[in-house]
Design a protein around this motif. Structure first.
Motif, PDB file in Angstrom:
ATOM      1  N   UNK A 140       0.800  -1.221   0.000  1.00 14.92           N
ATOM      2  CA  UNK A 140       0.000   0.000   0.000  1.00 14.92           C
ATOM      3  C   UNK A 140       0.823   1.256   0.000  1.00 14.92           C
ATOM      4  N   UNK A 141       2.053   1.164  -0.487  1.00 13.21           N
ATOM      5  CA  UNK A 141       2.973   2.301  -0.447  1.00 13.21           C
ATOM      6  C   UNK A 141       3.185   2.900  -1.838  1.00 13.21           C
ATOM      7  N   UNK A 142       3.322   4.235  -1.862  1.00 13.00           N
ATOM      8  CA  UNK A 142       3.786   4.908  -3.064  1.00 13.00           C
ATOM      9  C   UNK A 142       5.308   5.052  -2.961  1.00 13.00           C
ATOM     10  N   UNK A 155      17.514   3.977  -7.584  1.00 10.34           N
ATOM     11  CA  UNK A 155      17.242   3.965  -6.149  1.00 10.34           C
ATOM     12  C   UNK A 155      15.809   4.403  -5.880  1.00 10.34           C
ATOM     13  N   UNK A 156      15.106   3.565  -5.105  1.00  7.78           N
ATOM     14  CA  UNK A 156      13.700   3.802  -4.785  1.00  7.78           C
ATOM     15  C   UNK A 156      13.577   4.240  -3.328  1.00  7.78           C
ATOM     16  N   UNK A 157      12.797   5.292  -3.100  1.00  5.36           N
ATOM     17  CA  UNK A 157      12.499   5.742  -1.737  1.00  5.36           C
ATOM     18  C   UNK A 157      10.991   5.721  -1.537  1.00  5.36           C
ATOM     19  N   UNK A 158      10.563   5.044  -0.477  1.00  4.03           N
ATOM     20  CA  UNK A 158       9.145   4.986  -0.143  1.00  4.03           C
ATOM     21  C   UNK A 158       8.946   5.488   1.280  1.00  4.03           C
ATOM     22  N   UNK A 159       8.337   6.658   1.402  1.00  6.65           N
ATOM     23  CA  UNK A 159       8.010   7.174   2.729  1.00  6.65           C
ATOM     24  C   UNK A 159       6.682   6.595   3.194  1.00  6.65           C
ATOM     25  N   UNK A 160       6.221   7.008   4.359  1.00  4.38           N
ATOM     26  CA  UNK A 160       5.070   6.403   5.004  1.00  4.38           C
ATOM     27  C   UNK A 160       3.769   6.654   4.255  1.00  4.38           C
ATOM     28  N   UNK A 161       3.728   7.640   3.350  1.00  2.00           N
ATOM     29  CA  UNK A 161       2.517   7.966   2.612  1.00  2.00           C
ATOM     30  C   UNK A 161       1.954   6.733   1.923  1.00  2.00           C
ATOM     31  N   UNK A 162       0.707   6.487   2.102  1.00  5.32           N
ATOM     32  CA  UNK A 162       0.070   5.291   1.563  1.00  5.32           C
ATOM     33  C   UNK A 162      -0.704   5.598   0.289  1.00  5.32           C
ATOM     34  N   UNK A 163      -0.789   4.556  -0.564  1.00  7.68           N
ATOM     35  CA  UNK A 163      -1.613   4.674  -1.763  1.00  7.68           C
ATOM     36  C   UNK A 163      -3.084   4.697  -1.355  1.00  7.68           C
ATOM     37  N   UNK A 164      -3.900   5.415  -2.097  1.00  7.46           N
ATOM     38  CA  UNK A 164      -5.337   5.453  -1.821  1.00  7.46           C
ATOM     39  C   UNK A 164      -6.009   4.244  -2.463  1.00  7.46           C
TER      40      UNK A 164
END
Length: 230
Positions: free
Chosen positions: A189-191, A221-230
């Motif tokens: 569920x992550x962007x 390089x991929x960075x995924x912060x806590x923001x979730x996909x809708x």
């Protein structure tokens, strides 16, 4: 008196991100080691020579370190590389070993450093900007705020099927498995954002997981912060 082996991080790709100390040590020392068969073809040389043009006239030493999962093959090349370095150190010559990013983060220098130190020679590391810090800056985003955690993975095969922990995930060197990376991100569920070849003329930037292509280069390089996909 033996020479000193310096492991110098040249950063992720932009020559302007090299430290003043890195530039000074390259200028002050004659022998420069680079991880590859042909020193001038290495990414580390291309970065450093843009900041220190006189690097072209230094004595360039190739340290062949091929990518392989064969542990015995790795040990063989690491020992051969250390032998090359030690031959110069025994002559009292310092060696500057150029490595991408920071020498403390998944660095080729570390393998040679361990052997050389075990053999009784002195080494020093000179920090450089890691690729994940440069990528975060390029995207104008923080890696962590307050007490948030950062989880760094060197390749997708180290991941489980999801990203269960809170905080920021940094996925390095996952270009060849990008379809798997995107699958894991969506399942979690992550962007995410991704930068390929950060700081170079080949740089490509992607702002959302759906923009990221299924194939990407090694320096992706991929960075995924806590923001979730809708």
């Amino acid at each position: 008196m033996n020479g000193i082996l310096y492991g110098i991080g040249v950063g992720p790709g932009d020559p302007e991100l090299m430290t003043l100390k890195a530039v000074r040590l390259i200028r002050e020392n004659r022998v420069i080691a680079l991880p590859g068969k042909k020193p001038k073809d290495t990414v580390a040389y291309q970065i450093a020579s843009a900041a220190v043009p006189e690097l072209e006239h230094k004595q360039l030493i190739p340290i062949h370190m091929p990518m392989t999962h064969d542990k015995e093959e790795q040990k063989k090349h690491h020992r051969e590389g250390a032998d090359i370095v030690e031959a110069y150190l025994q002559q009292g010559k310092n060696i500057v070993f150029l490595t991408l990013g920071d020498p403390a983060v998944y660095s080729t220098f570390t393998y040679i450093q361990r052997i050389v130190e075990k053999d009784g020679f002195q080494t020093q590391s000179v920090s450089g900007i890691p690729s994940f810090c440069a990528t975060a800056a390029r995207m104008n985003m923080p890696l962590a705020i307050g007490n948030e955690q950062i989880h760094i993975y060197p390749a997708v095969h180290n991941l489980s099927g999801t990203l269960p922990d809170s905080g920021t995930y940094v996925l390095m060197k996952a270009g060849s498995k990008m379809d798997r990376v995107k699958e894991i991100l969506r399942k979690s569920g992550r962007d995410a954002v991704m930068v390929e070849n950060c700081g170079t003329g080949k740089e490509k930037v992607y702002f959302h997981v759906d923009e990221i292509p299924n194939t990407a280069g090694y320096y992706s390089l991929v960075i995924s912060r806590e923001t979730r996909l809708k």
